[in-house]
Design a protein around this motif. Structure first.
Motif, mmCIF file in Angstrom:
data_model
loop_
_atom_site.group_PDB
_atom_site.id
_atom_site.type_symbol
_atom_site.label_atom_id
_atom_site.label_comp_id
_atom_site.label_asym_id
_atom_site.label_seq_id
_atom_site.Cartn_x
_atom_site.Cartn_y
_atom_site.Cartn_z
ATOM 1 N N SER A 34 0.822 -1.216 0.000
ATOM 2 C CA SER A 34 0.000 0.000 0.000
ATOM 3 C C SER A 34 0.855 1.265 0.000
ATOM 4 O O SER A 34 0.334 2.365 -0.243
ATOM 5 N N ALA A 35 2.155 1.120 0.274
ATOM 6 C CA ALA A 35 3.058 2.274 0.269
ATOM 7 C C ALA A 35 3.525 2.635 -1.136
ATOM 8 O O ALA A 35 4.182 3.662 -1.321
ATOM 9 N N PHE A 36 3.186 1.818 -2.126
ATOM 10 C CA PHE A 36 3.615 2.098 -3.493
ATOM 11 C C PHE A 36 2.636 3.054 -4.180
ATOM 12 O O PHE A 36 1.417 2.888 -4.070
ATOM 13 N N ARG A 37 3.202 4.042 -4.890
ATOM 14 C CA ARG A 37 2.411 5.043 -5.579
ATOM 15 C C ARG A 37 2.593 4.897 -7.088
ATOM 16 O O ARG A 37 3.551 4.282 -7.557
ATOM 17 N N ASP A 38 1.679 5.491 -7.836
ATOM 18 C CA ASP A 38 1.789 5.454 -9.288
ATOM 19 C C ASP A 38 2.928 6.335 -9.785
ATOM 20 O O ASP A 38 3.520 6.062 -10.825
ATOM 21 N N ARG A 39 3.235 7.396 -9.031
ATOM 22 C CA ARG A 39 4.237 8.366 -9.488
ATOM 23 C C ARG A 39 4.988 8.918 -8.291
ATOM 24 O O ARG A 39 4.375 9.326 -7.298
ATOM 25 N N ASP A 40 6.313 8.945 -8.383
ATOM 26 C CA ASP A 40 7.123 9.541 -7.320
ATOM 27 C C ASP A 40 6.957 11.051 -7.294
ATOM 28 O O ASP A 40 6.810 11.699 -8.344
ATOM 29 N N ASP A 41 7.005 11.632 -6.110
ATOM 30 C CA ASP A 41 7.251 13.057 -5.999
ATOM 31 C C ASP A 41 8.717 13.295 -6.376
ATOM 32 O O ASP A 41 9.601 12.541 -5.950
ATOM 33 N N ILE A 42 8.966 14.320 -7.189
ATOM 34 C CA ILE A 42 10.319 14.637 -7.641
ATOM 35 C C ILE A 42 10.856 15.837 -6.869
ATOM 36 O O ILE A 42 10.157 16.845 -6.707
ATOM 37 N N HIS A 43 12.088 15.729 -6.390
ATOM 38 C CA HIS A 43 12.802 16.860 -5.814
ATOM 39 C C HIS A 43 13.964 17.177 -6.745
ATOM 40 O O HIS A 43 14.800 16.312 -7.015
ATOM 41 N N LEU A 44 13.984 18.399 -7.242
ATOM 42 C CA LEU A 44 15.037 18.824 -8.155
ATOM 43 C C LEU A 44 16.153 19.466 -7.344
ATOM 44 O O LEU A 44 15.961 20.514 -6.713
ATOM 45 N N VAL A 45 17.305 18.805 -7.332
ATOM 46 C CA VAL A 45 18.436 19.239 -6.516
ATOM 47 C C VAL A 45 19.418 19.980 -7.415
ATOM 48 O O VAL A 45 20.142 19.380 -8.202
ATOM 49 N N MET A 46 19.426 21.306 -7.308
ATOM 50 C CA MET A 46 20.291 22.146 -8.138
ATOM 51 C C MET A 46 21.591 22.409 -7.380
ATOM 52 O O MET A 46 21.592 23.092 -6.360
ATOM 53 N N GLU A 47 22.681 21.876 -7.902
ATOM 54 C CA GLU A 47 23.965 21.947 -7.205
ATOM 55 C C GLU A 47 24.882 22.987 -7.846
ATOM 56 O O GLU A 47 24.770 23.272 -9.040
ATOM 57 N N TYR A 48 25.787 23.521 -7.031
ATOM 58 C CA TYR A 48 26.804 24.444 -7.559
ATOM 59 C C TYR A 48 28.052 24.358 -6.687
ATOM 60 O O TYR A 48 27.959 24.123 -5.476
ATOM 61 N N PRO A 49 29.239 24.538 -7.303
ATOM 62 C CA PRO A 49 30.492 24.481 -6.541
ATOM 63 C C PRO A 49 30.842 25.845 -5.963
ATOM 64 O O PRO A 49 30.300 26.888 -6.380
ATOM 65 N N ALA A 50 31.762 25.857 -5.022
ATOM 66 C CA ALA A 50 32.275 27.121 -4.484
ATOM 67 C C ALA A 50 32.932 27.922 -5.604
ATOM 68 O O ALA A 50 33.627 27.366 -6.457
ATOM 69 N N GLY A 51 32.706 29.235 -5.605
ATOM 70 C CA GLY A 51 33.317 30.100 -6.606
ATOM 71 C C GLY A 51 32.541 30.209 -7.903
ATOM 72 O O GLY A 51 32.900 31.000 -8.779
ATOM 73 N N LYS A 52 31.470 29.420 -8.052
ATOM 74 C CA LYS A 52 30.668 29.466 -9.273
ATOM 75 C C LYS A 52 30.036 30.846 -9.432
ATOM 76 O O LYS A 52 29.573 31.452 -8.461
ATOM 77 N N ARG A 53 30.007 31.345 -10.661
ATOM 78 C CA ARG A 53 29.423 32.654 -10.942
ATOM 79 C C ARG A 53 28.133 32.495 -11.743
ATOM 80 O O ARG A 53 28.021 31.631 -12.611
ATOM 81 N N TRP A 54 27.187 33.369 -11.448
ATOM 82 C CA TRP A 54 25.962 33.515 -12.233
ATOM 83 C C TRP A 54 25.702 35.007 -12.355
ATOM 84 O O TRP A 54 25.244 35.635 -11.403
ATOM 85 N N GLY A 55 26.074 35.554 -13.493
ATOM 86 C CA GLY A 55 25.999 37.001 -13.644
ATOM 87 C C GLY A 55 26.894 37.674 -12.611
ATOM 88 O O GLY A 55 28.062 37.313 -12.451
#
Length: 405
Positions: free
Chosen positions: A180-201
């Motif tokens: 009964s713990a099985f579902r038709d579809r998983d909930d998705i968690h989008l894990v956005m990773e970045y390293p130290a020193g990464k630039r965005w603008g």
């Protein structure tokens, strides 16, 4: 009422010292190998005879993606100004919120109210890579797997697609409710990773971290609560770990629905035998109403609390200054963290409920160190071994390797 003078035992294992000692000027002062061997020896200095653990709530499939690459492919632009939001309802809000945490190198997790936007994010992550790195996720399943790897028998309150559970859960982990713990579809968690020193603008990350977004259906409603509650007593668990309640943050409940669910969690914790330790694991949240509900229905019934540096700042600020911090120093000094932990102990002792439990342990885990603070005479033993174990386990989990090099 407990006083601050009862808080006399604390242990801090500073993993950052291993990196510090790698620098040439310190290479001869203390062997890195000696530090590693000392941690390994301390880790194995304590053993647990009877390992039965119950862990809840929530479960998902984590999908990992490079944050900046994802935003570039989504057509997102670095905003002129950053801004904090409790949840995300548009691409502009996503840009401003991500930049807000990114510039501080701070971990965060937020609910995406706009389902079309969330689906676009997931679809884009899959266009970047036809087979993006993914795996079973959620605080409860990850902790359950770790307990099982250490030899524990684990009861897990989560829901998944059958394939996710069968491929992702370790032997020794039993799903409450069975099929009964099985579902038709998983909930998705989008894990956005970045390293130290990464630039965005114009923005640059001061340390490596991740920004997590989700648009959950099952987890916010605690769909695993019913079967978990039914099977908990028969599990004869020595330890109950409650987590995943951050999934209730900004979730679109009907009036009173969240409080009703949390009163059921409170009942579960109150009915847990005194001989069973109860640990509550905090996580990123921004909803003041939810945090107030947790202070009423969950935290007073816990023996132990776990959190990172962001959540430590949040709970200390709420308890001492009556406001919730949205972002904190991502590399706090040990002395600062210990002062905050003492504040939390003292404030919660003053709020102790007659039918509640006395808080006797706080575990703070940061990128640089693990700190465990306990009350003298508490049932929590072997804190030094626990801190060493936590530090080494974090390495093994993050690097996906059992070898500590």
């Amino acid at each position: 009422m407990a006083s601050a003078h009862t808080i006399l035992t604390f242990v801090s294992v500073v993993v950052a010292v291993m990196l510090y000692l790698r620098s040439p000027q310190h290479s001869n002062s203390l062997s890195i190998e000696a530090v590693r061997n000392g941690l390994l020896a301390e880790e194995s200095s304590a053993s647990v005879v009877d390992r039965r653990v119950a862990v809840a709530f929530g479960g998902c499939r984590d999908v990992f993606v490079d944050a900046v690459e994802l935003f570039d492919n989504m057509g997102c632009k670095p905003p002129q100004e950053t801004q904090h939001f409790s949840y995300v309802d548009s691409q502009k809000e996503m840009e401003q919120l991500f930049a807000y945490f990114f510039q501080h190198g701070a971990a965060a997790e937020r609910y995406v109210k706009n389902r079309e936007l969330f689906d676009d994010l997931v679809a884009t992550s899959r266009r970047i890579s036809s087979d993006p790195r993914s795996g079973i996720g959620g605080n409860a399943p990850v902790m359950a797997n770790r307990f099982a790897r250490e030899g524990a028998t684990v009861l897990l309150g989560s829901t998944f697609e059958r394939g996710t559970a069968e491929s992702g859960l370790w032997k020794g982990v039993t799903l409450a409710g069975g099929d009964s713990a099985f579902r038709d579809r998983d909930d998705i968690h989008l894990v956005m990773e970045y390293p130290a020193g990464k630039r965005w603008g114009p923005y640059q990350a001061s340390r490596a971290n991740r920004f997590i977004v989700h648009s959950d259906v099952a987890n916010g409603r605690l769909e695993s609560l019913d079967p978990f509650e039914k099977e908990l007593r028969n599990s004869k668990a020595n330890l109950l770990v409650v987590g995943g309640l951050q999934m209730m943050d900004s979730f679109p409940y009907a009036d009173g629905e969240r409080q009703k669910l949390l009163r059921r969690v409170e009942h579960l914790m109150v009915e847990t035998p005194e001989s069973t330790r109860v640990h509550f694991e905090l996580a990123s949240m921004s909803d003041e109403g939810l945090f107030s509900d947790l202070l009423d229905h969950v935290i007073p019934f816990s023996d132990s609390l776990g959190m990172n540096e962001q959540e430590l700042s949040l709970i200390q600020s709420a308890l001492v200054y009556n406001n919730m911090s949205t972002v904190a120093d991502s590399n706090p000094r040990i002395a600062t963290a210990l002062d905050q932990m003492r504040d939390v102990f003292t404030a919660l002792a003053a709020r102790q409920k007659e039918n509640g439990r006395r808080l006797t342990r706080i575990h703070v885990h940061t990128l640089a160190y693990q700190a465990i603070m306990t009350v003298r005479g508490s049932p929590w033993k072997n804190s030094a071994a626990g801190a060493a174990k936590a530090a080494l386990t974090a390495f093994r989990h993050t690097c996906a390797s059992q070898d500590i090099d």
